[in-house]
Design a protein around this motif. Sequence first.
Motif, PDB file in Angstrom:
ATOM      1  N   GLN A 236       0.987  -0.969   0.126  1.00 37.82           N
ATOM      2  CA  GLN A 236      -0.128   0.011  -0.255  1.00 37.82           C
ATOM      3  C   GLN A 236       1.142   0.532   0.223  1.00 37.82           C
ATOM      4  OE1 GLN A 236      -3.638   0.612  -0.066  1.00 37.82           O
ATOM      5  NE2 GLN A 236      -3.385  -2.296  -0.669  1.00 37.82           N
ATOM      6  N   PRO A 237       0.344   2.492  -0.747  1.00 39.69           N
ATOM      7  CA  PRO A 237       1.335   3.640  -0.845  1.00 39.69           C
ATOM      8  C   PRO A 237       0.955   4.298   0.863  1.00 39.69           C
ATOM      9  CG  PRO A 237      -0.764   3.333  -2.412  1.00 39.69           C
ATOM     10  CD  PRO A 237      -0.714   2.232  -1.965  1.00 39.69           C
ATOM     11  N   VAL A 238       2.294   4.966   0.902  1.00 39.74           N
ATOM     12  CA  VAL A 238       1.606   5.815   2.307  1.00 39.74           C
ATOM     13  C   VAL A 238       2.381   7.379   1.873  1.00 39.74           C
ATOM     14  CG1 VAL A 238       2.883   5.872   4.609  1.00 39.74           C
ATOM     15  CG2 VAL A 238       2.906   3.379   3.329  1.00 39.74           C
ATOM     16  N   MET A 239       1.332   8.157   2.594  1.00 38.86           N
ATOM     17  CA  MET A 239       1.638   8.510   1.873  1.00 38.86           C
ATOM     18  C   MET A 239       1.836  10.175   3.060  1.00 38.86           C
ATOM     19  SD  MET A 239      -0.859  12.762   0.550  1.00 38.86           S
ATOM     20  CE  MET A 239      -2.244  11.260   0.566  1.00 38.86           C
ATOM     21  N   THR A 240       2.789  10.625   3.914  1.00 37.49           N
ATOM     22  CA  THR A 240       3.535  11.140   4.754  1.00 37.49           C
ATOM     23  C   THR A 240       2.524  12.050   5.646  1.00 37.49           C
ATOM     24  OG1 THR A 240       5.354  11.847   4.025  1.00 37.49           O
ATOM     25  CG2 THR A 240       5.530   9.785   4.942  1.00 37.49           C
ATOM     26  N   THR A 241       2.358  12.644   6.158  1.00 40.66           N
ATOM     27  CA  THR A 241       2.031  13.975   6.721  1.00 40.66           C
ATOM     28  C   THR A 241       2.665  14.390   6.224  1.00 40.66           C
ATOM     29  OG1 THR A 241       1.548  13.168   9.052  1.00 40.66           O
ATOM     30  CG2 THR A 241       0.925  15.288   9.127  1.00 40.66           C
ATOM     31  N   ALA A 242       4.094  14.867   5.886  1.00 43.17           N
ATOM     32  CA  ALA A 242       4.904  15.713   5.689  1.00 43.17           C
ATOM     33  C   ALA A 242       4.456  16.362   4.235  1.00 43.17           C
ATOM     34  CB  ALA A 242       6.409  15.567   5.916  1.00 43.17           C
ATOM     35  N   TYR A 243       4.900  15.161   2.948  1.00 38.01           N
ATOM     36  CA  TYR A 243       4.199  15.062   1.851  1.00 38.01           C
ATOM     37  C   TYR A 243       3.041  15.754   1.787  1.00 38.01           C
ATOM     38  CZ  TYR A 243       3.158  13.941  -2.462  1.00 38.01           C
ATOM     39  OH  TYR A 243       2.537  13.728  -4.188  1.00 38.01           O
ATOM     40  N   TYR A 244       2.093  15.760   2.824  1.00 34.97           N
ATOM     41  CA  TYR A 244       0.693  15.895   2.412  1.00 34.97           C
ATOM     42  C   TYR A 244       0.821  17.734   2.821  1.00 34.97           C
ATOM     43  CZ  TYR A 244      -4.259  16.489   3.723  1.00 34.97           C
ATOM     44  OH  TYR A 244      -6.002  17.231   3.645  1.00 34.97           O
TER      45      TYR A 244
ATOM     46  N   GLN B 163       2.790  19.523   2.262  1.00 37.45           N
ATOM     47  CA  GLN B 163       3.997  19.820   1.305  1.00 37.45           C
ATOM     48  C   GLN B 163       3.109  20.405  -0.390  1.00 37.45           C
ATOM     49  OE1 GLN B 163       7.718  18.387  -0.020  1.00 37.45           O
ATOM     50  NE2 GLN B 163       7.911  19.153  -1.462  1.00 37.45           N
ATOM     51  N   CYS B 164       1.954  19.591  -0.178  1.00 36.68           N
ATOM     52  CA  CYS B 164       1.105  19.716  -1.138  1.00 36.68           C
ATOM     53  C   CYS B 164       0.607  20.857  -1.040  1.00 36.68           C
ATOM     54  CB  CYS B 164       0.649  18.357  -1.845  1.00 36.68           C
ATOM     55  SG  CYS B 164       1.617  17.202  -2.245  1.00 36.68           S
ATOM     56  N   ILE B 165      -0.236  20.763   0.187  1.00 37.24           N
ATOM     57  CA  ILE B 165      -0.915  21.841   0.711  1.00 37.24           C
ATOM     58  C   ILE B 165      -0.853  22.861   0.308  1.00 37.24           C
ATOM     59  CG2 ILE B 165      -2.765  22.698   2.031  1.00 37.24           C
ATOM     60  CD1 ILE B 165      -3.367  19.796   2.838  1.00 37.24           C
ATOM     61  N   ILE B 166       0.988  23.135   0.921  1.00 36.82           N
ATOM     62  CA  ILE B 166       1.345  24.265   0.726  1.00 36.82           C
ATOM     63  C   ILE B 166       1.666  24.763  -0.557  1.00 36.82           C
ATOM     64  CG2 ILE B 166       3.446  25.809   1.539  1.00 36.82           C
ATOM     65  CD1 ILE B 166       3.988  24.359   4.390  1.00 36.82           C
ATOM     66  N   SER B 167       2.035  23.937  -1.519  1.00 38.47           N
ATOM     67  CA  SER B 167       2.483  24.406  -2.263  1.00 38.47           C
ATOM     68  C   SER B 167       1.416  24.735  -3.806  1.00 38.47           C
ATOM     69  CB  SER B 167       2.693  22.880  -3.055  1.00 38.47           C
ATOM     70  OG  SER B 167       3.042  23.495  -4.889  1.00 38.47           O
ATOM     71  N   PHE B 168       0.641  23.712  -3.471  1.00 38.93           N
ATOM     72  CA  PHE B 168      -1.177  24.400  -4.021  1.00 38.93           C
ATOM     73  C   PHE B 168      -1.772  25.624  -3.853  1.00 38.93           C
ATOM     74  CE2 PHE B 168      -5.161  24.845  -4.056  1.00 38.93           C
ATOM     75  CZ  PHE B 168      -6.075  24.526  -5.059  1.00 38.93           C
ATOM     76  N   GLY B 169      -1.433  26.258  -2.672  1.00 34.54           N
ATOM     77  CA  GLY B 169      -1.964  27.304  -1.861  1.00 34.54           C
ATOM     78  C   GLY B 169      -0.745  29.018  -1.996  1.00 34.54           C
ATOM     79  N   LEU B 170       0.224  28.544  -2.599  1.00 32.82           N
ATOM     80  CA  LEU B 170       1.187  29.392  -3.310  1.00 32.82           C
ATOM     81  C   LEU B 170       0.911  29.387  -4.719  1.00 32.82           C
ATOM     82  CD1 LEU B 170       4.912  28.129  -1.368  1.00 32.82           C
ATOM     83  CD2 LEU B 170       3.008  30.552  -1.077  1.00 32.82           C
ATOM     84  N   ALA B 171       0.627  28.355  -5.431  1.00 35.44           N
ATOM     85  CA  ALA B 171       1.230  28.415  -6.839  1.00 35.44           C
ATOM     86  C   ALA B 171      -0.882  28.946  -6.469  1.00 35.44           C
ATOM     87  CB  ALA B 171       0.644  26.988  -7.270  1.00 35.44           C
ATOM     88  N   LEU B 172      -1.802  29.122  -6.358  1.00 37.92           N
ATOM     89  CA  LEU B 172      -3.050  29.496  -6.661  1.00 37.92           C
ATOM     90  C   LEU B 172      -2.814  31.333  -6.455  1.00 37.92           C
ATOM     91  CD1 LEU B 172      -5.673  29.071  -7.195  1.00 37.92           C
ATOM     92  CD2 LEU B 172      -6.496  29.296  -5.162  1.00 37.92           C
ATOM     93  N   GLY B 173      -2.651  31.435  -5.412  1.00 33.74           N
ATOM     94  CA  GLY B 173      -1.988  33.209  -4.241  1.00 33.74           C
ATOM     95  C   GLY B 173      -1.364  34.353  -5.738  1.00 33.74           C
TER      96      GLY B 173
END
Length: 96
Positions: free
Chosen positions: A6-14, A16-26
Amino acid sequence: MTKPVQPVMTTAYYVQCIISFGLALGSVVIGILYLPVDTWVRAFLAVAVLYTVTSSFGLAKCVRDRQEVSQVTSRVDQARLDKLLAEHDPFKVEQL
């Protein structure tokens, strides 16, 4: 039966994805606000960005659903193969 990895998504990766999306949209929103054009052009660009964001979420959901379907099919096929291998006896001699 072997368990698929099963692929594991760490909290740090999650995060990082949210911050990256927010920065791009902002950054796009700030760029639209400071663009030296009329208000209707800004509104058009804002709607275009909003449409792009919502369609990317829809695409991500479709890709995820398709991957889950293929994993379920793969697990069913693996279970059938494991059952056949468990029932197979290579030393069994058939009587005529």
